[in-house]
Design a protein around this motif. Structure first.
Motif, PDB file in Angstrom:
ATOM      1  N   HIS A   1      -5.812   4.014  -0.147  1.00 18.30           N
ATOM      2  CA  HIS A   1      -6.019   4.025   1.228  1.00 18.30           C
ATOM      3  C   HIS A   1      -5.439   4.328   1.902  1.00 18.30           C
ATOM      4  CE1 HIS A   1      -1.826   3.879   0.717  1.00 18.30           C
ATOM      5  NE2 HIS A   1      -1.875   4.284   1.612  1.00 18.30           N
ATOM      6  N   HIS A   2      -6.651   5.898   2.067  1.00 17.04           N
ATOM      7  CA  HIS A   2      -6.862   7.793   2.353  1.00 17.04           C
ATOM      8  C   HIS A   2      -7.677   7.904   2.201  1.00 17.04           C
ATOM      9  CE1 HIS A   2      -2.197   7.084   4.394  1.00 17.04           C
ATOM     10  NE2 HIS A   2      -1.472   7.571   3.633  1.00 17.04           N
TER      11      HIS A   2
ATOM     12  N   LYS B   1       5.919   5.580  -1.190  1.00 16.30           N
ATOM     13  CA  LYS B   1       7.057   6.340  -0.473  1.00 16.30           C
ATOM     14  C   LYS B   1       8.128   5.781  -0.597  1.00 16.30           C
ATOM     15  CE  LYS B   1       4.025   7.032   3.699  1.00 16.30           C
ATOM     16  NZ  LYS B   1       3.605   6.388   4.848  1.00 16.30           N
TER      17      LYS B   1
ATOM     18  N   HIS C   1       1.759  10.241  -2.232  1.00 15.53           N
ATOM     19  CA  HIS C   1       2.017   8.878  -2.085  1.00 15.53           C
ATOM     20  C   HIS C   1       1.136   7.458  -2.931  1.00 15.53           C
ATOM     21  CE1 HIS C   1       0.756   8.547   1.774  1.00 15.53           C
ATOM     22  NE2 HIS C   1       0.690   7.403   1.678  1.00 15.53           N
TER      23      HIS C   1
ATOM     24  N   ASP D   1      -4.903  -0.073   8.056  1.00 13.69           N
ATOM     25  CA  ASP D   1      -3.070   1.035   7.946  1.00 13.69           C
ATOM     26  C   ASP D   1      -3.473   1.974   9.237  1.00 13.69           C
ATOM     27  OD1 ASP D   1      -1.354   2.607   7.465  1.00 13.69           O
ATOM     28  OD2 ASP D   1      -2.675   4.422   6.058  1.00 13.69           O
TER      29      ASP D   1
ATOM     30  N   HIS E   1       0.955  -1.016  -0.291  1.00 12.39           N
ATOM     31  CA  HIS E   1      -0.120   0.200  -0.204  1.00 12.39           C
ATOM     32  C   HIS E   1       0.669   1.211  -0.395  1.00 12.39           C
ATOM     33  CE1 HIS E   1       0.311  -0.125   4.088  1.00 12.39           C
ATOM     34  NE2 HIS E   1       0.432   0.967   3.867  1.00 12.39           N
ATOM     35  N   ASP E   2       1.894   1.631   0.897  1.00 14.19           N
ATOM     36  CA  ASP E   2       2.615   1.854   0.142  1.00 14.19           C
ATOM     37  C   ASP E   2       4.385   2.212   0.172  1.00 14.19           C
ATOM     38  OD1 ASP E   2       1.743   4.461   1.797  1.00 14.19           O
ATOM     39  OD2 ASP E   2       2.271   3.129   4.415  1.00 14.19           O
TER      40      ASP E   2
HETATM   41 FE   LIG Z   1      -0.113   5.565   3.359  1.00 16.22          FE
END
Ligand SMILES: [Fe+2]
Length: 354
Positions: free
Chosen positions: A217-218, A167, A192, A246, A163-164
């Motif tokens: 996801h955010h 980044k 991101h 998360d 998911h990240d």
């Molecule tokens: Fe994230």
């Protein structure tokens, strides 16, 4: 074994599990007697909780060795992959697919797995890896109990693990900043999910549904999320599961800008935001299946007695089976008393003593 906050560790305490690095190496071994130097080292690594031996809890073993091994393999391949993505090398991600599949198979076929604390895998510089692993395990756990098929669970787990991944495209100065981000820096950080989606788009073995997790996801049900301010019905169920997982893991861990919240406080924040940020169906499963007081946690019950959680009761977060060890004025009981709080009216866990 009992679970304690590292702040309460004392020289002479005996470690009762292996602490491993993200490459699967054993750093501190089961049975090791802790010295003040070791305790300092563990604190420096950012480990909040450790399992130590306790004669009262000799029969309690909350850590499953097979799960530890599978987690170590996933983190190791994720670590390799993360480094390759940073170098623009998107080849050979099949290894991670196989490891995720083994993890899903294990979780699908296991009962009563204690997923809450994953502090056996830590080094000071691997927050992203551990956070990604915890998020994917939590998402897998929730997905399993929502009744998703094995193939869907592989997508949910892999997508949550990645998911990240966006980044990798955020400047380190922003990613690791200890103070509050400026609004310009936050705008960069908020990109991101878009970067992640672009990166995963170039990985043909990750399905579009799994990829969507990195993008969404955010996002939040009420439209206050980013990057697209989507509303409830525009967000996929996979992404909603990953979003809750998360946030729960981020709240329960130390970050550069704040200390970890106790798991019961993190749990309450999630529940308070049901229908606002988080999907009620996902929260319902989280509430029913998750244990905010992991086995081995010292807790205070109504009236001030202190004991340890020895068994969870499904759907009864604050009413596990506990082994009382101290009375309300802190005196050790001659014999520990085991109580199933589910069967007793008026007594529940008030707080963790960590
Ligand atoms: Fe994230």
């Amino acid at each position: 074994m009992k679970l304690i906050n590292i702040r309460k560790a004392r020289p002479g305490d005996i470690l009762s599990y292996n602490i491993m690095t993200e490459t699967g190496q054993i750093m501190l071994r089961d049975g090791m007697v802790l010295s003040s130097d070791y305790i300092k080292k563990i604190k420096y690594m950012g480990i909040n909780y450790i399992y130590i031996k306790d004669e009262l809890l000799e029969d309690i073993a909350p850590i499953n060795p097979e799960l530890v091994k599978l987690k170590a393999e996933v983190v190791k391949s994720f670590n390799n992959m993360y480094n390759r993505v940073q170098n623009e090398d998107l080849s050979q991600i099949e290894g991670i697919n196989n490891n995720v599949r083994s993890l899903v198979d294990f979780i699908v076929s296991s009962k009563d797995i204690n997923l809450v604390y994953l502090s056996d895998l830590k080094t000071f510089d691997n927050y992203t890896f551990i956070h990604s692993l915890n998020t994917s395990l939590t998402a897998l756990f929730i997905g399993k109990h929502m009744g998703f098929s094995r193939e869907s669970l592989v997508e949910i787990t892999l997508g949550s693990l990645l998911h990240d991944i966006g980044k990798t495209k955020i400047p380190k100065a922003i990613l690791n900043k200890t103070g509050k981000l400026s609004s310009e820096e936050f705008e960069v950080m908020k990109k991101h999910p878009l970067h992640g989606h672009d990166v995963i788009f170039r990985m043909p073995s990750v399905s579009p549904m799994a990829r969507m997790i990195s993008l969404q996801h955010h996002e939040r049900l009420d439209g206050t999320g980013y990057p697209n301010g989507l509303l409830d019905n525009e967000i996929t169920m996979y992404s909603k599961i990953a979003a809750l997982s998360d946030v729960y893991d981020a709240l329960s861990n130390n970050r550069v800008y704040r200390n970890a919240l106790p798991t019961d406080e993190a749990y309450d924040i999630i529940v308070k935001n049901t229908g606002i940020y988080f999907d009620p169906k996902v929260v319902e499963v989280f509430k029913r299946e998750f244990s905010v007081y992991p086995i081995g946690t010292q807790v205070e019950v109504t009236g001030g007695m202190i004991g340890y959680v020895v068994k969870q009761n499904r759907g009864e977060q604050r009413r596990p089976v506990i082994r009382l060890a101290y009375n309300a004025i802190g005196e050790k009981l001659a014999y520990p008393i085991e109580l199933d709080l589910k069967a007793i009216d008026g007594i529940k866990v008030e707080k963790a003593v960590v």
